[in-house]
Design an enzyme around this catalytic site. Sequence first.
Site, PDB file in Angstrom:
ATOM      1  CD  GLU A   1     -13.790  25.182  24.364  1.00 52.78           C
ATOM      2  OE1 GLU A   1     -14.210  24.379  25.210  1.00 52.78           O
ATOM      3  OE2 GLU A   1     -13.640  24.898  23.164  1.00 52.78           O
TER       4      GLU A   1
ATOM      5  CB  SER B   1     -23.482  28.164  31.118  1.00 55.16           C
ATOM      6  OG  SER B   1     -22.721  29.344  30.959  1.00 55.16           O
TER       7      SER B   1
ATOM      8  CB  THR C   1     -23.122  27.761  22.047  1.00 54.10           C
ATOM      9  OG1 THR C   1     -21.969  27.348  22.767  1.00 54.10           O
ATOM     10  CG2 THR C   1     -23.813  28.895  22.775  1.00 54.10           C
TER      11      THR C   1
ATOM     12  CG  ASP D   1     -19.052  33.199  36.731  1.00 50.57           C
ATOM     13  OD1 ASP D   1     -18.105  33.659  37.387  1.00 50.57           O
ATOM     14  OD2 ASP D   1     -19.910  33.921  36.166  1.00 50.57           O
TER      15      ASP D   1
ATOM     16  NE  ARG E   1     -14.485  23.469  28.979  1.00 47.25           N
ATOM     17  CZ  ARG E   1     -15.509  22.923  29.617  1.00 47.25           C
ATOM     18  NH1 ARG E   1     -15.315  21.907  30.456  1.00 47.25           N
ATOM     19  NH2 ARG E   1     -16.733  23.373  29.418  1.00 47.25           N
TER      20      ARG E   1
HETATM   21  P1  TGC Z   1     -23.022  16.559  33.814  1.00 49.80           P
HETATM   22  O1  TGC Z   1     -24.126  15.730  34.342  1.00 49.80           O
HETATM   23  O2  TGC Z   1     -22.041  17.178  34.757  1.00 49.80           O
HETATM   24  O3  TGC Z   1     -22.157  15.682  32.768  1.00 49.80           O
HETATM   25  C1  TGC Z   1     -22.732  14.773  31.858  1.00 49.80           C
HETATM   26  C2  TGC Z   1     -21.698  13.653  31.651  1.00 49.80           C
HETATM   27  O4  TGC Z   1     -20.499  14.200  31.075  1.00 49.80           O
HETATM   28  C3  TGC Z   1     -19.376  14.016  31.963  1.00 49.80           C
HETATM   29  N1  TGC Z   1     -18.577  15.250  31.895  1.00 49.80           N
HETATM   30  C4  TGC Z   1     -17.435  15.360  31.198  1.00 49.80           C
HETATM   31  N2  TGC Z   1     -16.730  14.479  30.490  1.00 49.80           N
HETATM   32  C5  TGC Z   1     -15.595  14.904  29.897  1.00 49.80           C
HETATM   33  N3  TGC Z   1     -15.157  16.163  29.966  1.00 49.80           N
HETATM   34  C6  TGC Z   1     -15.856  17.090  30.660  1.00 49.80           C
HETATM   35  N4  TGC Z   1     -15.416  18.350  30.718  1.00 49.80           N
HETATM   36  C7  TGC Z   1     -17.040  16.702  31.318  1.00 49.80           C
HETATM   37  N5  TGC Z   1     -17.960  17.348  32.077  1.00 49.80           N
HETATM   38  C8  TGC Z   1     -18.888  16.449  32.420  1.00 49.80           C
HETATM   39  C9  TGC Z   1     -19.978  13.779  33.327  1.00 49.80           C
HETATM   40  O5  TGC Z   1     -19.112  13.012  34.137  1.00 49.80           O
HETATM   41  C10 TGC Z   1     -21.244  13.008  32.962  1.00 49.80           C
HETATM   42  O6  TGC Z   1     -20.843  11.687  32.642  1.00 49.80           O
HETATM   43  P2  TGC Z   1     -21.763  10.409  33.017  1.00 49.80           P
HETATM   44  O7  TGC Z   1     -20.917   9.227  32.656  1.00 49.80           O
HETATM   45  O8  TGC Z   1     -22.030  10.544  34.486  1.00 49.80           O
HETATM   46  O9  TGC Z   1     -22.993  10.555  32.187  1.00 49.80           O
HETATM   47  O10 TGC Z   1     -23.660  17.623  32.841  1.00 49.80           O
HETATM   48  P3  TGC Z   1     -24.420  18.997  33.144  1.00 49.80           P
HETATM   49  O11 TGC Z   1     -25.534  19.131  32.166  1.00 49.80           O
HETATM   50  O12 TGC Z   1     -24.746  19.106  34.613  1.00 49.80           O
HETATM   51  O13 TGC Z   1     -23.344  20.095  32.721  1.00 49.80           O
HETATM   52  C11 TGC Z   1     -22.231  20.353  33.436  1.00 49.80           C
HETATM   53  C12 TGC Z   1     -21.504  21.624  32.909  1.00 49.80           C
HETATM   54  C13 TGC Z   1     -22.273  22.867  33.272  1.00 49.80           C
HETATM   55  C14 TGC Z   1     -20.158  21.632  33.606  1.00 49.80           C
HETATM   56  C15 TGC Z   1     -21.322  21.543  31.372  1.00 49.80           C
HETATM   57  O14 TGC Z   1     -22.539  21.644  30.735  1.00 49.80           O
HETATM   58  C16 TGC Z   1     -20.394  22.612  30.833  1.00 49.80           C
HETATM   59  O15 TGC Z   1     -19.178  22.412  30.804  1.00 49.80           O
HETATM   60  N6  TGC Z   1     -20.939  23.783  30.376  1.00 49.80           N
HETATM   61  C17 TGC Z   1     -20.158  24.797  29.696  1.00 49.80           C
HETATM   62  C18 TGC Z   1     -20.486  24.803  28.230  1.00 49.80           C
HETATM   63  C19 TGC Z   1     -19.296  25.098  27.360  1.00 49.80           C
HETATM   64  O16 TGC Z   1     -18.167  25.063  27.781  1.00 49.80           O
HETATM   65  N7  TGC Z   1     -19.552  25.340  26.084  1.00 49.80           N
HETATM   66  C20 TGC Z   1     -18.478  25.508  25.146  1.00 49.80           C
HETATM   67  C21 TGC Z   1     -19.001  25.521  23.731  1.00 49.80           C
HETATM   68  S1  TGC Z   1     -17.742  25.346  22.525  1.00 49.80           S
HETATM   69  C22 TGC Z   1     -16.864  26.760  22.579  1.00 49.80           C
HETATM   70  O17 TGC Z   1     -17.037  27.608  23.369  1.00 49.80           O
HETATM   71  C23 TGC Z   1     -15.817  26.867  21.556  1.00 49.80           C
HETATM   72  S2  TGC Z   1     -14.850  28.268  21.649  1.00 49.80           S
HETATM   73  C24 TGC Z   1     -13.652  27.679  20.660  1.00 49.80           C
HETATM   74  C25 TGC Z   1     -12.609  28.576  20.310  1.00 49.80           C
HETATM   75  O18 TGC Z   1     -12.839  29.493  19.506  1.00 49.80           O
HETATM   76  O19 TGC Z   1     -11.456  28.333  20.786  1.00 49.80           O
HETATM   77  P1  FAD Z   2     -24.636  32.310  29.672  1.00 49.34           P
HETATM   78  O1  FAD Z   2     -24.608  30.847  29.860  1.00 49.34           O
HETATM   79  O2  FAD Z   2     -25.939  32.979  29.383  1.00 49.34           O
HETATM   80  O3  FAD Z   2     -23.983  32.993  30.938  1.00 49.34           O
HETATM   81  C1  FAD Z   2     -24.179  34.377  31.266  1.00 49.34           C
HETATM   82  C2  FAD Z   2     -23.546  34.628  32.633  1.00 49.34           C
HETATM   83  O4  FAD Z   2     -24.171  33.810  33.627  1.00 49.34           O
HETATM   84  C3  FAD Z   2     -22.052  34.276  32.663  1.00 49.34           C
HETATM   85  O5  FAD Z   2     -21.393  35.190  33.493  1.00 49.34           O
HETATM   86  C4  FAD Z   2     -22.033  32.901  33.309  1.00 49.34           C
HETATM   87  O6  FAD Z   2     -20.822  32.613  33.978  1.00 49.34           O
HETATM   88  C5  FAD Z   2     -23.185  33.031  34.297  1.00 49.34           C
HETATM   89  N1  FAD Z   2     -23.773  31.743  34.665  1.00 49.34           N
HETATM   90  C6  FAD Z   2     -24.339  30.807  33.851  1.00 49.34           C
HETATM   91  N2  FAD Z   2     -24.741  29.751  34.566  1.00 49.34           N
HETATM   92  C7  FAD Z   2     -24.426  29.996  35.860  1.00 49.34           C
HETATM   93  C8  FAD Z   2     -24.543  29.275  37.082  1.00 49.34           C
HETATM   94  N3  FAD Z   2     -25.080  28.039  37.110  1.00 49.34           N
HETATM   95  N4  FAD Z   2     -24.113  29.847  38.222  1.00 49.34           N
HETATM   96  C9  FAD Z   2     -23.551  31.072  38.210  1.00 49.34           C
HETATM   97  N5  FAD Z   2     -23.381  31.814  37.093  1.00 49.34           N
HETATM   98  C10 FAD Z   2     -23.820  31.278  35.927  1.00 49.34           C
HETATM   99  N6  FAD Z   2     -19.830  27.835  21.145  1.00 49.34           N
HETATM  100  C11 FAD Z   2     -19.794  26.746  20.322  1.00 49.34           C
HETATM  101  O7  FAD Z   2     -20.577  25.817  20.460  1.00 49.34           O
HETATM  102  N7  FAD Z   2     -18.866  26.682  19.312  1.00 49.34           N
HETATM  103  C12 FAD Z   2     -17.974  27.668  19.091  1.00 49.34           C
HETATM  104  O8  FAD Z   2     -17.140  27.563  18.173  1.00 49.34           O
HETATM  105  C13 FAD Z   2     -18.009  28.823  19.929  1.00 49.34           C
HETATM  106  N8  FAD Z   2     -17.162  29.862  19.697  1.00 49.34           N
HETATM  107  C14 FAD Z   2     -17.305  31.025  20.412  1.00 49.34           C
HETATM  108  C15 FAD Z   2     -16.572  32.152  20.054  1.00 49.34           C
HETATM  109  C16 FAD Z   2     -16.738  33.355  20.743  1.00 49.34           C
HETATM  110  C17 FAD Z   2     -15.994  34.575  20.311  1.00 49.34           C
HETATM  111  C18 FAD Z   2     -17.618  33.410  21.851  1.00 49.34           C
HETATM  112  C19 FAD Z   2     -17.779  34.677  22.635  1.00 49.34           C
HETATM  113  C20 FAD Z   2     -18.358  32.300  22.207  1.00 49.34           C
HETATM  114  C21 FAD Z   2     -18.229  31.104  21.489  1.00 49.34           C
HETATM  115  N9  FAD Z   2     -19.019  29.978  21.781  1.00 49.34           N
HETATM  116  C22 FAD Z   2     -18.978  28.865  20.974  1.00 49.34           C
HETATM  117  C23 FAD Z   2     -20.050  30.064  22.813  1.00 49.34           C
HETATM  118  C24 FAD Z   2     -19.519  29.975  24.235  1.00 49.34           C
HETATM  119  O9  FAD Z   2     -19.133  28.677  24.557  1.00 49.34           O
HETATM  120  C25 FAD Z   2     -20.639  30.482  25.171  1.00 49.34           C
HETATM  121  O10 FAD Z   2     -20.709  31.867  24.975  1.00 49.34           O
HETATM  122  C26 FAD Z   2     -20.356  30.142  26.618  1.00 49.34           C
HETATM  123  O11 FAD Z   2     -20.480  28.762  26.853  1.00 49.34           O
HETATM  124  C27 FAD Z   2     -21.308  30.904  27.583  1.00 49.34           C
HETATM  125  O12 FAD Z   2     -22.621  30.850  27.164  1.00 49.34           O
HETATM  126  P2  FAD Z   2     -23.492  32.214  27.070  1.00 49.34           P
HETATM  127  O13 FAD Z   2     -22.714  33.203  26.291  1.00 49.34           O
HETATM  128  O14 FAD Z   2     -24.853  31.827  26.571  1.00 49.34           O
HETATM  129  O15 FAD Z   2     -23.586  32.727  28.551  1.00 49.34           O
END
Ligand code: TGC
Ligand code: FAD
Length: 395
Positions: free
Chosen positions: A374, A144, A138, A378, A254
């Site tokens: 993660e 997101s 991130t 939404d 996840r």
């Molecule tokens: P998109 O075009 O859909 O995908 C690109 C390629 O990746 C494949 N793919 C996946 N593969 C494995 N697992 C998944 N979950 C996958 N999702 C997509 C997809 O099939 C494609 O493959 P290919 O072969 O066709 O190239 O990509 P997009 O840019 O449109 O994004 C889709 C979206 C929005 C779903 C994705 O960007 C997303 O999941 N966004 C959310 C971001 C997120 O979850 N960030 C988390 C950061 S880490 C964190 O929060 C740690 S908290 C940890 C803790 O404290 O526990």
């Molecule tokens: P945004 O993406 O700005 O979203 C804001 C709002 O808009 C949300 O309600 C969202 O659902 C909505 N939204 C966004 N896109 C759309 C759409 N297309 N349609 C409709 N609604 C939409 N990240 C890491 O990489 N590593 C970590 O270890 C990690 N740890 C974390 C620990 C904590 C405590 C927290 C709070 C976050 C952590 N994150 C980490 C980041 C986390 O993954 C992001 O906060 C998360 O992916 C959402 O991004 P954002 O906060 O920028 O929200």
Amino acid sequence: MAPKFQGVDFYDVDALLSEEERAVRDTVRAWVDDNVIPVIGEAYVAGHFPTQLVPGMAELGLFGANLPEEYGCAGLDNVAYGLIMQELERGDSGLRSFASVQGALVMYPIYTFGSEEQKKQWLPQMASGKVIGCFGLTEPDFGSNPSGMLTLARETKAGWVLNGAKMWITNGSTAHVAVVWAKTGAIDDPESIRGFLVPTNTKGFSAKDQKGKLSLRASDTSELVLQDVHVPTEALLPQSAGLKSPLLCLTQARYGIAWGAVGAAMACYDEAVSYAKNRLMFGKPIGGFQLQQARLAEMLTEITKAQLLCLQLGRLKDQGKATPQQVSLAKRNNVNMATEVARETRRLLGANGILAEYQAMRHLANLESVYTYEGTHDIHTLILGQEITGISAFG
Ligand code: TGC
Ligand code: FAD
């Protein structure tokens, strides 16, 4: 002293577990009761991660527990791994976060995208808790939508030079090594995203604590800055290729969160039942009133459904059949469910429900982060929408 947790198992899900899975669950359950429950409320109020718990977690083999034994890991199946996450999050989401990041977001990419040398160098040290990792995906303006990231890695004669910033990084200030995702090509090319192993003592790397959190207070969350960070060629995870690589890691984490959320819900439900039986109002326990009974019935129903969801997902994962979309459904459902259970418990407890001495408010506040990280609720809705209709809401 709080009575030992007896478990919540209305449908005898226990009978569907192997002996080893039950043994792992019971061991972690007892460890959490003895080591986490007595200290977590205070750590939460103080706003620090209880680092003293790390050696105990390592000793039990909780880091990367579903990775192979040849790299010093426990080599457990995915259901046992899920049960570990459940019990850790019964203690606190911050504890499960720590283990999720270490195992699913740092050890997993090293195992999946790393060279043999990288696996041998890092995995045993991480399994033993001597090396702590963090995962930088991130960015301040790309949450997101990580495909838009601005962090760049430019190849030099000696290796790579990284520039950029990462935001909200769990374990960021405690980590010895960061998995940093960066673009190696054009800024609009997510296919050029690759993973780098960056020791956090490298010149130009800095981590700053995120202050003012009212959620996940017993967890380290930081901002990372990379300013001309030079790393050798060997820092690259050679098999990482495109946005799909970090997304694969997210699927692992996840999965653990889906189980973990059940643990937080079980802790709250247990607290709610006990309180409902013991708190007297209008001359009888509040659990004798229909309104509170309805609350408890709803909680038990939703927890039971989530338990069965997790178990089947775990079995599918062990057969190599679980899809990212199935994981999204479980993360989305279970975290939402747990948030509702925590909120209802907080309400059932009346004024006591706002105290750190009880668990519900802490879990409720934590789960608001879990709902967002993660992939927000939404985003998982839209992932499922795409799966159902075949039409992407993102493109
Ligand atoms: P998109 O075009 O859909 O995908 C690109 C390629 O990746 C494949 N793919 C996946 N593969 C494995 N697992 C998944 N979950 C996958 N999702 C997509 C997809 O099939 C494609 O493959 P290919 O072969 O066709 O190239 O990509 P997009 O840019 O449109 O994004 C889709 C979206 C929005 C779903 C994705 O960007 C997303 O999941 N966004 C959310 C971001 C997120 O979850 N960030 C988390 C950061 S880490 C964190 O929060 C740690 S908290 C940890 C803790 O404290 O526990
Ligand atoms: P945004 O993406 O700005 O979203 C804001 C709002 O808009 C949300 O309600 C969202 O659902 C909505 N939204 C966004 N896109 C759309 C759409 N297309 N349609 C409709 N609604 C939409 N990240 C890491 O990489 N590593 C970590 O270890 C990690 N740890 C974390 C620990 C904590 C405590 C927290 C709070 C976050 C952590 N994150 C980490 C980041 C986390 O993954 C992001 O906060 C998360 O992916 C959402 O991004 P954002 O906060 O920028 O929200």
